[in-house]
Design an enzyme around this catalytic site. Structure first.
Site, PDB file in Angstrom:
ATOM      1  N   LYS A  48       0.823  -1.198   0.000  1.00  0.00           N
ATOM      2  CA  LYS A  48       0.000   0.000   0.000  1.00  0.00           C
ATOM      3  C   LYS A  48       0.862   1.255   0.000  1.00  0.00           C
ATOM      4  CE  LYS A  48      -2.883  -2.554   3.221  1.00  0.00           C
ATOM      5  NZ  LYS A  48      -3.028  -2.760   4.642  1.00  0.00           N
ATOM      6  N   GLY A  49       2.127   1.103   0.361  1.00  0.00           N
ATOM      7  CA  GLY A  49       2.986   2.260   0.614  1.00  0.00           C
ATOM      8  C   GLY A  49       3.194   3.183  -0.577  1.00  0.00           C
ATOM      9  N   GLU A 105       8.001   2.186  -6.735  1.00  0.00           N
ATOM     10  CA  GLU A 105       8.130   1.749  -5.332  1.00  0.00           C
ATOM     11  C   GLU A 105       8.198   2.944  -4.385  1.00  0.00           C
ATOM     12  OE1 GLU A 105       7.977  -0.327  -3.121  1.00  0.00           O
ATOM     13  OE2 GLU A 105       8.580  -2.326  -3.717  1.00  0.00           O
ATOM     14  N   ASP A 106       7.779   2.719  -3.156  1.00  0.00           N
ATOM     15  CA  ASP A 106       7.899   3.768  -2.139  1.00  0.00           C
ATOM     16  C   ASP A 106       9.327   3.881  -1.625  1.00  0.00           C
ATOM     17  OD1 ASP A 106       7.766   1.261  -0.952  1.00  0.00           O
ATOM     18  OD2 ASP A 106       6.198   1.772   0.483  1.00  0.00           O
ATOM     19  N   ASP A 109      14.999  -0.602   0.715  1.00  0.00           N
ATOM     20  CA  ASP A 109      15.777  -0.696   1.950  1.00  0.00           C
ATOM     21  C   ASP A 109      16.826  -1.791   1.717  1.00  0.00           C
ATOM     22  OD1 ASP A 109      16.428  -0.324   4.636  1.00  0.00           O
ATOM     23  OD2 ASP A 109      14.828  -1.594   5.387  1.00  0.00           O
ATOM     24  N   LYS A 137      17.389   3.815   0.558  1.00  0.00           N
ATOM     25  CA  LYS A 137      18.290   3.724   1.716  1.00  0.00           C
ATOM     26  C   LYS A 137      19.445   2.802   1.349  1.00  0.00           C
ATOM     27  CE  LYS A 137      15.077   2.803   5.138  1.00  0.00           C
ATOM     28  NZ  LYS A 137      14.642   2.457   6.489  1.00  0.00           N
ATOM     29  N   PHE A 158      14.131   4.663  10.041  1.00  0.00           N
ATOM     30  CA  PHE A 158      12.803   4.171   9.676  1.00  0.00           C
ATOM     31  C   PHE A 158      11.859   5.359   9.535  1.00  0.00           C
ATOM     32  CE2 PHE A 158       8.613   2.348  10.342  1.00  0.00           C
ATOM     33  CZ  PHE A 158       8.661   1.263   9.475  1.00  0.00           C
ATOM     34  N   VAL A 159      11.311   5.526   8.343  1.00  0.00           N
ATOM     35  CA  VAL A 159      10.505   6.716   8.071  1.00  0.00           C
ATOM     36  C   VAL A 159       9.028   6.356   7.871  1.00  0.00           C
ATOM     37  CG1 VAL A 159      12.400   8.057   7.093  1.00  0.00           C
ATOM     38  CG2 VAL A 159      11.043   6.583   5.588  1.00  0.00           C
ATOM     39  N   ASP A 165       4.104   3.391   6.426  1.00  0.00           N
ATOM     40  CA  ASP A 165       3.410   3.164   7.701  1.00  0.00           C
ATOM     41  C   ASP A 165       4.331   2.702   8.807  1.00  0.00           C
ATOM     42  OD1 ASP A 165       3.869   0.506   6.576  1.00  0.00           O
ATOM     43  OD2 ASP A 165       2.573  -0.207   8.187  1.00  0.00           O
ATOM     44  N   ARG A 171       0.233   6.619   7.259  1.00  0.00           N
ATOM     45  CA  ARG A 171       0.337   6.654   5.793  1.00  0.00           C
ATOM     46  C   ARG A 171      -0.204   7.960   5.230  1.00  0.00           C
ATOM     47  NH1 ARG A 171       1.578   1.464   3.975  1.00  0.00           N
ATOM     48  NH2 ARG A 171       0.677  -0.287   5.093  1.00  0.00           N
TER      49      ARG A 171
HETATM   50  P1  5GP Z   1      13.224  -4.113   1.539  1.00  0.00           P
HETATM   51  O1  5GP Z   1      12.760  -5.457   1.074  1.00  0.00           O
HETATM   52  O2  5GP Z   1      13.892  -3.283   0.485  1.00  0.00           O
HETATM   53  O3  5GP Z   1      14.103  -4.230   2.780  1.00  0.00           O
HETATM   54  O4  5GP Z   1      11.987  -3.338   2.106  1.00  0.00           O
HETATM   55  C1  5GP Z   1      10.981  -2.949   1.313  1.00  0.00           C
HETATM   56  C2  5GP Z   1       9.730  -2.659   2.094  1.00  0.00           C
HETATM   57  O5  5GP Z   1       9.971  -2.541   3.503  1.00  0.00           O
HETATM   58  C3  5GP Z   1       9.180  -1.334   1.665  1.00  0.00           C
HETATM   59  O6  5GP Z   1       8.341  -1.461   0.523  1.00  0.00           O
HETATM   60  C4  5GP Z   1       8.438  -0.903   2.906  1.00  0.00           C
HETATM   61  O7  5GP Z   1       7.171  -1.505   2.942  1.00  0.00           O
HETATM   62  C5  5GP Z   1       9.274  -1.464   4.036  1.00  0.00           C
HETATM   63  N1  5GP Z   1      10.226  -0.450   4.535  1.00  0.00           N
HETATM   64  C6  5GP Z   1      11.565  -0.414   4.363  1.00  0.00           C
HETATM   65  N2  5GP Z   1      12.102   0.670   4.961  1.00  0.00           N
HETATM   66  C7  5GP Z   1      11.066   1.344   5.512  1.00  0.00           C
HETATM   67  C8  5GP Z   1      10.962   2.577   6.264  1.00  0.00           C
HETATM   68  O8  5GP Z   1      11.922   3.284   6.556  1.00  0.00           O
HETATM   69  N3  5GP Z   1       9.705   2.935   6.638  1.00  0.00           N
HETATM   70  C9  5GP Z   1       8.600   2.191   6.351  1.00  0.00           C
HETATM   71  N4  5GP Z   1       7.435   2.649   6.796  1.00  0.00           N
HETATM   72  N5  5GP Z   1       8.653   1.045   5.656  1.00  0.00           N
HETATM   73  C10 5GP Z   1       9.887   0.633   5.236  1.00  0.00           C
END
Ligand code: 5GP
Length: 188
Positions: A48-49, A105-106, A109, A137, A158-159, A165, A171
Protein backbone atom coordinates in the site's frame (compact mmCIF):
# COMPACT_ATOMS: atom_id res chain seq x y z
CA UNK A 1 0.35 -0.90 26.79
CA UNK A 2 -0.78 0.68 23.56
CA UNK A 3 -1.21 4.43 23.28
CA UNK A 4 -3.34 6.37 20.78
CA UNK A 5 -1.77 7.54 17.52
CA UNK A 6 -1.19 11.29 17.62
CA UNK A 7 -0.52 12.35 14.03
CA UNK A 8 0.45 15.88 14.97
CA UNK A 9 2.90 15.01 17.74
CA UNK A 10 4.34 11.55 17.06
CA UNK A 11 6.86 12.81 14.45
CA UNK A 12 10.27 13.75 15.83
CA UNK A 13 11.78 15.09 12.62
CA UNK A 14 10.40 15.99 9.19
CA UNK A 15 12.83 14.58 6.62
CA UNK A 16 11.03 15.68 3.45
CA UNK A 17 8.36 18.34 3.28
CA UNK A 18 5.26 18.18 1.12
CA UNK A 19 6.79 20.86 -1.14
CA UNK A 20 10.10 19.02 -1.54
CA UNK A 21 8.28 15.81 -2.44
CA UNK A 22 5.99 17.55 -4.97
CA UNK A 23 8.92 19.28 -6.68
CA UNK A 24 10.92 16.05 -6.98
CA UNK A 25 7.93 14.04 -8.21
CA UNK A 26 7.36 16.66 -10.93
CA UNK A 27 11.02 16.35 -11.99
CA UNK A 28 10.79 12.57 -12.12
CA UNK A 29 7.62 12.86 -14.19
CA UNK A 30 9.32 15.12 -16.72
CA UNK A 31 12.29 12.76 -17.04
CA UNK A 32 10.06 9.70 -17.43
CA UNK A 33 7.91 11.55 -20.01
CA UNK A 34 11.02 12.26 -22.08
CA UNK A 35 12.46 8.75 -21.73
CA UNK A 36 9.26 6.86 -22.55
CA UNK A 37 7.93 8.91 -25.48
CA UNK A 38 6.57 6.53 -28.12
CA UNK A 39 6.72 3.49 -25.83
CA UNK A 40 3.99 1.31 -24.31
CA UNK A 41 4.36 2.51 -20.75
CA UNK A 42 2.77 0.57 -17.91
CA UNK A 43 3.33 1.76 -14.34
CA UNK A 44 3.18 -1.09 -11.85
CA UNK A 45 3.04 -0.07 -8.24
CA UNK A 46 3.09 -2.01 -5.06
CA UNK A 47 0.41 -1.41 -2.45
CA UNK A 48 0.00 0.00 0.00
CA UNK A 49 2.99 2.26 0.61
CA UNK A 50 3.42 3.44 -2.99
CA UNK A 51 -0.16 4.66 -3.34
CA UNK A 52 0.40 8.46 -2.90
CA UNK A 53 3.62 8.38 -4.94
CA UNK A 54 1.95 6.47 -7.77
CA UNK A 55 -1.05 8.81 -7.77
CA UNK A 56 1.13 11.92 -7.92
CA UNK A 57 3.74 10.54 -10.33
CA UNK A 58 1.26 9.29 -12.93
CA UNK A 59 -0.26 12.79 -13.13
CA UNK A 60 3.19 14.26 -13.82
CA UNK A 61 3.75 11.97 -16.81
CA UNK A 62 2.51 13.57 -20.02
CA UNK A 63 2.17 10.34 -22.00
CA UNK A 64 -0.51 7.72 -22.59
CA UNK A 65 0.03 5.00 -20.00
CA UNK A 66 -1.58 2.10 -18.21
CA UNK A 67 -1.36 1.34 -14.53
CA UNK A 68 -1.51 -1.89 -12.60
CA UNK A 69 -1.28 -2.61 -8.90
CA UNK A 70 0.19 -5.47 -6.96
CA UNK A 71 0.12 -6.04 -3.25
CA UNK A 72 2.74 -8.06 -1.48
CA UNK A 73 3.52 -8.76 2.12
CA UNK A 74 6.80 -9.90 3.52
CA UNK A 75 6.51 -12.43 6.26
CA UNK A 76 8.91 -13.54 8.94
CA UNK A 77 10.11 -9.95 9.54
CA UNK A 78 9.17 -7.38 12.15
CA UNK A 79 7.30 -4.04 11.93
CA UNK A 80 10.51 -2.26 10.88
CA UNK A 81 12.58 -5.01 9.19
CA UNK A 82 11.73 -6.91 6.03
CA UNK A 83 12.66 -10.57 5.75
CA UNK A 84 12.81 -10.96 1.96
CA UNK A 85 10.20 -13.71 2.03
CA UNK A 86 7.48 -12.25 -0.15
CA UNK A 87 3.89 -13.34 -0.58
CA UNK A 88 1.76 -11.97 -3.43
CA UNK A 89 -1.58 -10.85 -2.02
CA UNK A 90 -2.78 -9.15 -5.21
CA UNK A 91 -1.35 -10.02 -8.61
CA UNK A 92 -1.32 -7.96 -11.82
CA UNK A 93 -4.75 -7.49 -13.41
CA UNK A 94 -3.55 -7.59 -17.02
CA UNK A 95 -0.71 -9.03 -19.08
CA UNK A 96 2.48 -6.96 -19.23
CA UNK A 97 3.94 -8.96 -22.10
CA UNK A 98 5.48 -6.50 -24.59
CA UNK A 99 4.89 -3.52 -22.27
CA UNK A 100 7.58 -1.10 -21.11
CA UNK A 101 7.07 -1.57 -17.40
CA UNK A 102 8.16 0.94 -14.82
CA UNK A 103 7.94 -0.47 -11.32
CA UNK A 104 6.97 2.32 -8.91
CA UNK A 105 8.13 1.75 -5.33
CA UNK A 106 7.90 3.77 -2.14
CA UNK A 107 11.23 2.78 -0.64
CA UNK A 108 14.14 0.43 -1.24
CA UNK A 109 15.78 -0.70 1.95
CA UNK A 110 17.53 -4.08 1.86
CA UNK A 111 16.26 -4.56 -1.71
CA UNK A 112 14.97 -8.06 -0.95
CA UNK A 113 11.33 -7.27 -1.75
CA UNK A 114 12.20 -5.59 -5.02
CA UNK A 115 14.63 -8.30 -5.98
CA UNK A 116 11.80 -10.81 -5.73
CA UNK A 117 9.40 -8.57 -7.66
CA UNK A 118 11.85 -7.87 -10.47
CA UNK A 119 12.41 -11.58 -11.01
CA UNK A 120 8.67 -12.20 -10.90
CA UNK A 121 7.87 -9.44 -13.41
CA UNK A 122 10.71 -10.41 -15.78
CA UNK A 123 9.06 -13.80 -16.03
CA UNK A 124 6.01 -12.09 -17.57
CA UNK A 125 8.03 -10.98 -20.63
CA UNK A 126 7.78 -7.20 -20.55
CA UNK A 127 9.56 -5.37 -23.40
CA UNK A 128 11.56 -3.56 -20.70
CA UNK A 129 11.54 -3.30 -16.93
CA UNK A 130 12.89 -0.34 -14.97
CA UNK A 131 12.63 0.80 -11.38
CA UNK A 132 11.47 4.10 -9.95
CA UNK A 133 11.61 4.58 -6.19
CA UNK A 134 10.73 7.67 -4.19
CA UNK A 135 13.12 6.84 -1.35
CA UNK A 136 16.36 4.92 -1.34
CA UNK A 137 18.29 3.72 1.72
CA UNK A 138 21.45 2.39 0.03
CA UNK A 139 23.24 1.93 3.37
CA UNK A 140 21.12 -1.14 4.10
CA UNK A 141 21.19 -2.84 0.72
CA UNK A 142 21.70 -6.61 0.81
CA UNK A 143 21.17 -7.30 -2.91
CA UNK A 144 22.20 -5.15 -5.84
CA UNK A 145 19.24 -3.37 -7.45
CA UNK A 146 19.62 -1.15 -10.51
CA UNK A 147 17.61 1.96 -9.60
CA UNK A 148 16.71 3.89 -12.76
CA UNK A 149 14.77 6.75 -11.15
CA UNK A 150 15.30 7.81 -7.55
CA UNK A 151 13.49 10.56 -5.69
CA UNK A 152 15.64 10.95 -2.60
CA UNK A 153 18.48 9.12 -0.93
CA UNK A 154 17.80 9.01 2.81
CA UNK A 155 19.86 7.91 5.82
CA UNK A 156 19.35 4.63 7.63
CA UNK A 157 16.29 5.67 9.59
CA UNK A 158 12.80 4.17 9.68
CA UNK A 159 10.50 6.72 8.07
CA UNK A 160 6.72 7.15 7.89
CA UNK A 161 4.28 9.30 5.95
CA UNK A 162 3.40 9.87 2.28
CA UNK A 163 2.23 6.25 2.12
CA UNK A 164 4.72 4.68 4.50
CA UNK A 165 3.41 3.16 7.70
CA UNK A 166 4.32 2.03 11.12
CA UNK A 167 1.82 -0.67 12.19
CA UNK A 168 -0.49 0.51 9.35
CA UNK A 169 -0.64 4.09 10.69
CA UNK A 170 0.82 7.41 9.54
CA UNK A 171 0.34 6.65 5.79
CA UNK A 172 -1.82 9.78 5.41
CA UNK A 173 0.83 12.25 6.53
CA UNK A 174 1.63 14.66 3.69
CA UNK A 175 5.37 14.61 4.46
CA UNK A 176 8.02 11.99 5.25
CA UNK A 177 9.27 11.96 8.82
CA UNK A 178 10.84 9.97 11.58
CA UNK A 179 8.77 8.85 14.55
CA UNK A 180 9.76 9.79 18.07
CA UNK A 181 11.56 6.80 19.62
CA UNK A 182 8.96 6.38 22.36
CA UNK A 183 6.27 5.70 19.73
CA UNK A 184 7.95 2.42 18.70
CA UNK A 185 7.97 1.06 22.21
CA UNK A 186 4.42 2.06 23.01
CA UNK A 187 2.36 1.44 19.85
CA UNK A 188 0.98 -2.04 19.54
P1 5GP B 1 13.22 -4.11 1.54
O1 5GP B 1 12.76 -5.46 1.07
O2 5GP B 1 13.89 -3.28 0.49
O3 5GP B 1 14.10 -4.23 2.78
O4 5GP B 1 11.99 -3.34 2.11
C1 5GP B 1 10.98 -2.95 1.31
C2 5GP B 1 9.73 -2.66 2.09
O5 5GP B 1 9.97 -2.54 3.50
C3 5GP B 1 9.18 -1.33 1.66
O6 5GP B 1 8.34 -1.46 0.52
C4 5GP B 1 8.44 -0.90 2.91
O7 5GP B 1 7.17 -1.50 2.94
C5 5GP B 1 9.27 -1.46 4.04
N1 5GP B 1 10.23 -0.45 4.53
C6 5GP B 1 11.57 -0.41 4.36
N2 5GP B 1 12.10 0.67 4.96
C7 5GP B 1 11.07 1.34 5.51
C8 5GP B 1 10.96 2.58 6.26
O8 5GP B 1 11.92 3.28 6.56
N3 5GP B 1 9.71 2.94 6.64
C9 5GP B 1 8.60 2.19 6.35
N4 5GP B 1 7.43 2.65 6.80
N5 5GP B 1 8.65 1.04 5.66
C10 5GP B 1 9.89 0.63 5.24
Amino acid sequence: MSRPVDLANDIGEVLLTEEQIAARVAELGRKISADYAGKNLTLVSVLKGSLPFMADLMRQIALPLRIDLMEVSSYGGTATESSGLVRIIKDLSASISGEDVLLVEDIIDTGLTLNYLVRYLRGKNPASLKICTLLDKPARRLVEIPVDYQGFEIPDQFVVGYGLDYSERYRNLRFVGVLRPEVYSSLG
